[in-house]
Write an enzyme that holds these catalytic residues in place. Structure first.
Site, short mmCIF file in Angstrom:
data_model
loop_
_atom_site.label_atom_id
_atom_site.label_comp_id
_atom_site.label_asym_id
_atom_site.label_seq_id
_atom_site.Cartn_x
_atom_site.Cartn_y
_atom_site.Cartn_z
CB CYS A 48 22.57 -45.64 4.02
SG CYS A 48 22.11 -47.38 3.85
CB CYS A 97 25.12 -48.53 1.51
SG CYS A 97 25.88 -47.89 3.03
CB CYS A 100 24.80 -51.46 5.67
SG CYS A 100 23.60 -50.63 4.60
CB CYS A 120 19.17 -43.97 -11.62
SG CYS A 120 17.40 -44.02 -11.90
FE FE Z 1 24.11 -48.35 4.47
#
Ligand code: FE
Length: 132
Positions: A48, A97, A100, A120
């Protein structure tokens, strides 16, 4: 589950590039074929861009022809959250994610076996950590 990462918009703005902020924190989308990873074949782990959590492996990356980095599964289903997204007159499944809440992209059901899924994603939401 990993510890949640929570920051204010001001803090995210300071931590990210303007493009990353727009995409990750405001659900933006980079233009197809312009991101840094759509055509990348380097072995490694895609983390991330906001919190550094390992999210996708190059082993599940494939060429979807869309111009965005595409994967058929995350490293762990628990590391991403899928939410229904009604924006832009479409019903899509947004991928975030789990740690976060960064906007990563969308998941579609036209991917390759074995999952049949196509995650995607935006290059700007990811940071490739090449295998050493
Ligand atoms: Fe994250």
């Amino acid at each position: 589950m990993p510890d949640k990462v929570v920051k204010s918009d001001t803090e995210w703005r300071e931590a990210l590039t303007p493009e990353q902020f727009q995409i990750c924190r405001c659900s933006g989308t980079e233009r197809a074929f312009t991101g840094r990873y759509w055509n990348t074949k380097t072995p490694g782990v895609y983390a991330c861009a906001c919190c550094g959590e390992d999210l996708f492996s190059s082993q599940t990356k494939y060429d979807s022809g869309t111009g965005w980095p595409s994967f058929w599964k995350p490293i762990d289903d628990e590391r991403v959250v899928v939410k229904t997204d009604h924006s832009h007159g479409m019903i899509r499944s947004e991928v975030l994610c789990a740690r976060c809440d960064a906007h990563l992209g969308h998941v579609f059901d036209d991917g390759p076996p074995p999952t049949g899924l196509r995650y995607c994603l935006n290059s700007a939401s990811l940071e490739l950590k090449p295998e050493s």
